[in-house]
Design a protein around this motif. Structure first.
Motif, PDB file in Angstrom:
ATOM      1  N   LEU A 101       0.825  -1.210   0.000  1.00 33.01           N
ATOM      2  CA  LEU A 101       0.000   0.000   0.000  1.00 33.01           C
ATOM      3  C   LEU A 101       0.862   1.263   0.000  1.00 33.01           C
ATOM      4  CD1 LEU A 101      -2.816   1.254   0.141  1.00 33.01           C
ATOM      5  CD2 LEU A 101      -2.641   1.131   2.632  1.00 33.01           C
ATOM      6  N   LEU A 102       1.885   1.301   0.844  1.00 27.59           N
ATOM      7  CA  LEU A 102       2.767   2.460   0.897  1.00 27.59           C
ATOM      8  C   LEU A 102       3.528   2.638  -0.421  1.00 27.59           C
ATOM      9  CD1 LEU A 102       4.213   2.245   4.515  1.00 27.59           C
ATOM     10  CD2 LEU A 102       2.494   3.837   3.628  1.00 27.59           C
ATOM     11  N   SER A 103       3.938   1.544  -1.020  1.00 27.02           N
ATOM     12  CA  SER A 103       4.631   1.602  -2.298  1.00 27.02           C
ATOM     13  C   SER A 103       3.712   2.129  -3.400  1.00 27.02           C
ATOM     14  CB  SER A 103       5.156   0.214  -2.649  1.00 27.02           C
ATOM     15  OG  SER A 103       5.827   0.240  -3.865  1.00 27.02           O
ATOM     16  N   LEU A 104       2.472   1.689  -3.408  1.00 25.43           N
ATOM     17  CA  LEU A 104       1.486   2.186  -4.366  1.00 25.43           C
ATOM     18  C   LEU A 104       1.291   3.691  -4.183  1.00 25.43           C
ATOM     19  CD1 LEU A 104      -1.820   0.699  -5.474  1.00 25.43           C
ATOM     20  CD2 LEU A 104      -1.888   2.914  -4.396  1.00 25.43           C
ATOM     21  N   MET A 105       1.106   4.130  -2.948  1.00 27.70           N
ATOM     22  CA  MET A 105       0.875   5.550  -2.681  1.00 27.70           C
ATOM     23  C   MET A 105       2.091   6.399  -3.039  1.00 27.70           C
ATOM     24  SD  MET A 105      -1.544   5.216   0.759  1.00 27.70           S
ATOM     25  CE  MET A 105      -0.515   6.251   1.679  1.00 27.70           C
ATOM     26  N   ALA A 106       3.293   5.895  -2.775  1.00 31.56           N
ATOM     27  CA  ALA A 106       4.508   6.625  -3.133  1.00 31.56           C
ATOM     28  C   ALA A 106       4.611   6.788  -4.647  1.00 31.56           C
ATOM     29  CB  ALA A 106       5.733   5.901  -2.587  1.00 31.56           C
ATOM     30  N   ALA A 115       0.042  12.353 -16.944  1.00 31.43           N
ATOM     31  CA  ALA A 115      -1.248  11.922 -17.498  1.00 31.43           C
ATOM     32  C   ALA A 115      -1.827  10.822 -16.615  1.00 31.43           C
ATOM     33  CB  ALA A 115      -1.065  11.420 -18.931  1.00 31.43           C
ATOM     34  N   GLU A 116      -3.154  10.698 -16.639  1.00 27.76           N
ATOM     35  CA  GLU A 116      -3.837   9.715 -15.781  1.00 27.76           C
ATOM     36  C   GLU A 116      -3.368   8.292 -16.030  1.00 27.76           C
ATOM     37  OE1 GLU A 116      -8.074   9.942 -15.752  1.00 27.76           O
ATOM     38  OE2 GLU A 116      -8.071  12.086 -15.333  1.00 27.76           O
ATOM     39  N   TYR A 117      -3.163   7.926 -17.282  1.00 23.67           N
ATOM     40  CA  TYR A 117      -2.748   6.555 -17.579  1.00 23.67           C
ATOM     41  C   TYR A 117      -1.346   6.291 -17.029  1.00 23.67           C
ATOM     42  CZ  TYR A 117       0.336   7.870 -21.455  1.00 23.67           C
ATOM     43  OH  TYR A 117       1.339   8.374 -22.211  1.00 23.67           O
ATOM     44  N   GLN A 118      -0.482   7.327 -17.000  1.00 21.02           N
ATOM     45  CA  GLN A 118       0.857   7.161 -16.447  1.00 21.02           C
ATOM     46  C   GLN A 118       0.809   6.995 -14.923  1.00 21.02           C
ATOM     47  OE1 GLN A 118       2.437  10.745 -18.196  1.00 21.02           O
ATOM     48  NE2 GLN A 118       3.726   9.555 -19.623  1.00 21.02           N
ATOM     49  N   VAL A 119      -0.082   7.727 -14.281  1.00 22.31           N
ATOM     50  CA  VAL A 119      -0.258   7.583 -12.837  1.00 22.31           C
ATOM     51  C   VAL A 119      -0.791   6.181 -12.523  1.00 22.31           C
ATOM     52  CG1 VAL A 119      -1.493   8.430 -10.805  1.00 22.31           C
ATOM     53  CG2 VAL A 119      -0.602  10.057 -12.485  1.00 22.31           C
ATOM     54  N   ALA A 120      -1.743   5.709 -13.331  1.00 15.89           N
ATOM     55  CA  ALA A 120      -2.311   4.368 -13.116  1.00 15.89           C
ATOM     56  C   ALA A 120      -1.246   3.286 -13.299  1.00 15.89           C
ATOM     57  CB  ALA A 120      -3.477   4.135 -14.064  1.00 15.89           C
ATOM     58  N   ILE A 121      -0.418   3.434 -14.322  1.00 17.51           N
ATOM     59  CA  ILE A 121       0.659   2.461 -14.552  1.00 17.51           C
ATOM     60  C   ILE A 121       1.659   2.507 -13.394  1.00 17.51           C
ATOM     61  CG2 ILE A 121       2.652   1.917 -16.024  1.00 17.51           C
ATOM     62  CD1 ILE A 121       0.893   2.782 -18.423  1.00 17.51           C
ATOM     63  N   ALA A 122       2.008   3.724 -12.957  1.00 17.91           N
ATOM     64  CA  ALA A 122       2.944   3.855 -11.836  1.00 17.91           C
ATOM     65  C   ALA A 122       2.358   3.244 -10.567  1.00 17.91           C
ATOM     66  CB  ALA A 122       3.286   5.330 -11.612  1.00 17.91           C
ATOM     67  N   ALA A 123       1.063   3.458 -10.337  1.00 10.17           N
ATOM     68  CA  ALA A 123       0.413   2.881  -9.153  1.00 10.17           C
ATOM     69  C   ALA A 123       0.474   1.359  -9.200  1.00 10.17           C
ATOM     70  CB  ALA A 123      -1.034   3.353  -9.067  1.00 10.17           C
ATOM     71  N   PHE A 124       0.187   0.789 -10.367  1.00  9.44           N
ATOM     72  CA  PHE A 124       0.234  -0.668 -10.522  1.00  9.44           C
ATOM     73  C   PHE A 124       1.652  -1.184 -10.291  1.00  9.44           C
ATOM     74  CE2 PHE A 124       0.702  -4.464 -13.247  1.00  9.44           C
ATOM     75  CZ  PHE A 124      -0.187  -5.291 -12.586  1.00  9.44           C
TER      76      PHE A 124
END
Length: 166
Positions: A101-106, A115-124
């Motif tokens: 969870l912390l890694s996802l949030m970081a 861009a939103e898709y880049q944030v989503a990929i980074a979150a994943f």
């Protein structure tokens, strides 16, 4: 912490399990995941409850044998009682759930403004990295006796009674 927990000590969590295989200093046991789900209030949002609904009712774990118990007293299929220190349980659960969870949030915070898709990929990718990191930490802790379940005794089968002779 010794390998012989006191039953009346509130720092221990106890559970029943079935012996899968016997080793000289430990037993491999299958603990029933759904046994605690009936009384838990969070079962609708719990991963363990979800896995149980998908047919994964048991998980195999290694339980250490205290020195006063001999491995020859146990056989495959025996019902036993396990105990694990509450502090160890919380420590492992925090690593298992909090690191991803912390890694996802970081990863999300680091990619704000993209861009939103880049944030989503980074979150994943952050979630996967945190999962890998949690797995790495838990593998390093695998042989730490303070974090392992301990065998208390053989469980009584229906109809058996303990008789103490004075």
């Amino acid at each position: 912490m010794g390998l012989a927990p006191e039953l009346d000590d509130s720092r221990w969590i106890t559970e029943r399990a079935q012996v899968l295989s016997v080793q000289s200093n430990a037993l491999w046991v299958a603990a029933d995941k759904t046994s605690a789900c009936g009384s838990c209030k969070a079962k609708s949002g719990c991963g363990t409850s979800l896995l149980a609904k998908l047919g994964r009712d048991q998980v195999a774990v290694r339980a250490l044998l205290p020195q006063h118990l001999q491995y020859s007293h146990f056989a495959e299929g025996d019902e036993i009682e396990l105990a694990i220190d509450r502090t160890a349980f919380v420590k492992v659960a925090l690593v298992m759930y909090l690191l991803p969870l912390l890694s996802l949030m970081a990863a999300v915070v680091l990619t704000l403004g993209y861009a939103e898709y880049q944030v989503a990929i980074a979150a994943f990718l952050g979630l996967l990295t945190g999962g890998w990191l949690a797995s790495w930490v838990l593998k390093r802790w695998r042989n730490d006796e303070r974090l392992q379940p301990v065998v208390l005794r053989k469980a009584l089968v229906a109809g058996e009674h303990v008789v103490q002779l004075l």
